[in-house]
Design an enzyme around this catalytic site. Structure first.
Site, PDB file in Angstrom:
ATOM      1  N   ASP A  36      95.302  65.514  71.309  1.00 34.08           N
ATOM      2  CA  ASP A  36      95.557  64.786  70.073  1.00 34.08           C
ATOM      3  C   ASP A  36      96.893  65.190  69.448  1.00 34.08           C
ATOM      4  O   ASP A  36      96.993  66.225  68.781  1.00 34.08           O
ATOM      5  CB  ASP A  36      94.395  65.066  69.100  1.00 34.08           C
ATOM      6  CG  ASP A  36      94.588  64.365  67.771  1.00 34.08           C
ATOM      7  OD1 ASP A  36      93.830  64.664  66.830  1.00 34.08           O
ATOM      8  OD2 ASP A  36      95.502  63.524  67.673  1.00 34.08           O
ATOM      9  N   ASP A 220     100.392  59.003  67.952  1.00 31.27           N
ATOM     10  CA  ASP A 220      99.125  59.726  67.838  1.00 31.27           C
ATOM     11  C   ASP A 220      98.175  59.408  68.991  1.00 31.27           C
ATOM     12  O   ASP A 220      97.447  58.409  68.955  1.00 31.27           O
ATOM     13  CB  ASP A 220      98.465  59.380  66.493  1.00 31.27           C
ATOM     14  CG  ASP A 220      97.245  60.242  66.245  1.00 31.27           C
ATOM     15  OD1 ASP A 220      96.655  60.124  65.153  1.00 31.27           O
ATOM     16  OD2 ASP A 220      96.875  61.038  67.137  1.00 31.27           O
TER      17      ASP A 220
HETATM   18  C1  LIG Z   1      90.959  60.149  63.801  1.00 32.42           C
HETATM   19  C2  LIG Z   1      91.639  60.993  64.854  1.00 32.42           C
HETATM   20  C3  LIG Z   1      90.915  62.335  65.096  1.00 32.42           C
HETATM   21  C4  LIG Z   1      89.576  62.032  65.743  1.00 32.42           C
HETATM   22  C5  LIG Z   1      89.509  61.804  67.123  1.00 32.42           C
HETATM   23  C6  LIG Z   1      88.280  61.502  67.721  1.00 32.42           C
HETATM   24  C7  LIG Z   1      87.124  61.428  66.957  1.00 32.42           C
HETATM   25  C8  LIG Z   1      85.803  61.053  67.610  1.00 32.42           C
HETATM   26  C9  LIG Z   1      85.529  61.965  68.792  1.00 32.42           C
HETATM   27  C10 LIG Z   1      84.652  61.170  66.655  1.00 32.42           C
HETATM   28  C11 LIG Z   1      85.885  59.601  68.107  1.00 32.42           C
HETATM   29  C12 LIG Z   1      87.192  61.646  65.585  1.00 32.42           C
HETATM   30  C13 LIG Z   1      88.421  61.939  64.966  1.00 32.42           C
HETATM   31  C14 LIG Z   1      93.116  61.155  64.507  1.00 32.42           C
HETATM   32  N1  LIG Z   1      93.766  62.120  65.395  1.00 32.42           N
HETATM   33  N2  LIG Z   1      95.110  62.360  65.139  1.00 32.42           N
HETATM   34  C15 LIG Z   1      93.344  61.571  63.067  1.00 32.42           C
HETATM   35  N3  LIG Z   1      93.026  62.744  62.546  1.00 32.42           N
HETATM   36  N4  LIG Z   1      93.450  62.717  61.265  1.00 32.42           N
HETATM   37  N5  LIG Z   1      94.027  61.546  60.997  1.00 32.42           N
HETATM   38  N6  LIG Z   1      93.990  60.831  62.134  1.00 32.42           N
HETATM   39  C16 LIG Z   1      94.586  59.487  62.237  1.00 32.42           C
HETATM   40  C17 LIG Z   1      93.682  58.514  61.547  1.00 32.42           C
HETATM   41  C18 LIG Z   1      93.569  58.489  60.178  1.00 32.42           C
HETATM   42  C19 LIG Z   1      92.702  57.574  59.552  1.00 32.42           C
HETATM   43  C20 LIG Z   1      91.949  56.714  60.333  1.00 32.42           C
HETATM   44  C21 LIG Z   1      92.055  56.770  61.705  1.00 32.42           C
HETATM   45  C22 LIG Z   1      92.928  57.656  62.334  1.00 32.42           C
HETATM   46  O1  LIG Z   1      91.196  55.836  62.250  1.00 32.42           O
HETATM   47  C23 LIG Z   1      90.539  55.187  61.164  1.00 32.42           C
HETATM   48  O2  LIG Z   1      91.047  55.745  59.961  1.00 32.42           O
END
Ligand SMILES: C[C@H](Cc1ccc(C(C)(C)C)cc1)[C@H](NN)c1nnnn1Cc1ccc2c(c1)OCO2
Length: 331
Positions: A36, A220
């Site tokens: 990530d 990302d």
């Molecule tokens: C969401 C991921 C992090 C994650 C990955 C996988 C998972 C699951 C395994 C449960 C499927 C949950 C979480 C992202 N990584 N940089 C992230 N981590 N922090 N901000 N972002 C980017 C963002 C921010 C906001 C949003 C989004 C995205 O999608 C929908 O709303």
């Protein structure tokens, strides 16, 4: 040193996320982790988790590793932008990705994970490849795998070659010329937000005119979709028969049989085109004839995100030099 490892879609039908096999400890324990570039904690499902929070994931058992050492009195707690969260304690151990080993890598062990992680049985944890300034370990923040490996690498780079509904690769320490066509266009990275933040030079919808406009966003690998300003979304979905922004599903949806235009974004003078097939992301619920779009609005996030839908249309070089840059090539 160099390393190369597979990026495997966790779901055969939709590219929700990609996992990469890693080895931790002695004897090696193999886990499948979500690399990530939008976060900076390396954390794993562990033997410290209550059984109720584990649903098929492989756990790391530090007690079974002769090289594991508890980092006493250190803890971590992270909440992701989608509301997912996890927290726990910290060990250091040997960590190997595709033949590249870092000794004394901080491996953050989960004592608690949110239901969204429990539900995702094919993801055993995350490997943050953002800038170490974002690491949540207290009292002393820890370095990412990339920061630890960099001094030993042939080149201070890693590359992402993600693929639509198939297995791609993450390479560390080298750039594989066979993985892209034409030239790589590098643009500056602003490291202060802690993400791989860069400025795109504009966009075009389908075969339409290119609109030259600066779009500041992050590359990302840990986010499935692309999140862009509402004005760009309107310009795109205006061309999609029956597209609406749905409060029920929290984004743009359209009839699955609608014809979608491609989406092109600029990297300096270069252009990367996301095929329409990547943008018809998934039915809103299994079997539905309404599909959720791979391009969504960033208005509620406060940040534009070039997630997997964009990254898998390109070969991307994360160059950790001084200063860091990011390179994009067609493939
Ligand atoms: C969401 C991921 C992090 C994650 C990955 C996988 C998972 C699951 C395994 C449960 C499927 C949950 C979480 C992202 N990584 N940089 C992230 N981590 N922090 N901000 N972002 C980017 C963002 C921010 C906001 C949003 C989004 C995205 O999608 C929908 O709303």
């Amino acid at each position: 040193d160099t390393g190369s490892a597979a990026a495997i879609p966790v779901n055969p039908n939709y590219d929700i996320a990609y996992v990469t096999p890693v080895s931790i400890g002695t004897p090696p324990q193999t886990l499948h982790l979500d690399f990530d570039t939008g976060s900076s904690d390396l954390w794993v499902f562990s033997s410290h988790l209550p059984a109720s929070q584990i649903r098929g994931q492989t756990i790391y058992v530090p007690a079974n590793s002769s090289t594991a050492k508890l980092l006493a009195d250190h803890t971590w707690s992270i909440t992701y932008g989608d509301g997912s969260a996890s927290r726990g304690n910290v060990y250091v151990d040997n960590f190997t990705v595709g033949g590249l080993t870092v000794e004394n890598q901080a491996v953050q062990c989960a004592l608690q994970v949110s239901t969204s992680f429990t539900r995702e049985s094919n993801i055993d944890g995350l490997v943050g490849l953002g800038f170490s300034t974002l690491n949540t370990v207290v009292p002393k923040s820890q370095l990412t795998f990339f920061d630890n490996a960099k001094p030993h690498m042939d080149e201070p780079v890693f590359t992402a070659d993600l693929k639509w509904k198939s297995e791609g690769t993450y390479d560390f320490g080298f750039i594989d010329e066979k993985k892209y066509t034409g030239k790589i266009t590098y643009v500056p990275v602003n490291t202060s937000p802690g993400y791989w933040t860069f400025t795109s030079s504009g966009y075009a919808v389908g075969s339409g005119n290119f609109s030259a406009t600066s779009i500041v966003g992050i590359a990302d690998t840990g986010t499935s979709l692309v999140y862009l300003p509402p004005s760009i979304l309107t310009a795109y979905y205006r061309q999609v028969e029956g597209a609406t922004s749905s409060r029920t599903y929290g984004g743009y949806v359209f009839p699955c049989n609608s014809k979608l235009p491609s989406f092109t974004f600029g990297i300096g003078e270069a252009r990367i085109t996301i095929p329409s097939s990547y943008i018809s992301y998934a039915p809103v619920t299994a079997g539905s004839s309404t599909c959720f779009g791979g391009l969504q609005s960033s208005s509620s996030l406060g940040i534009n995100i070039w997630g997997d839908v964009a990254l898998k249309a390109a070969f991307v070089v994360f160059h950790g030099g001084n200063p860091p840059t990011i390179g994009w090539a067609k493939k």
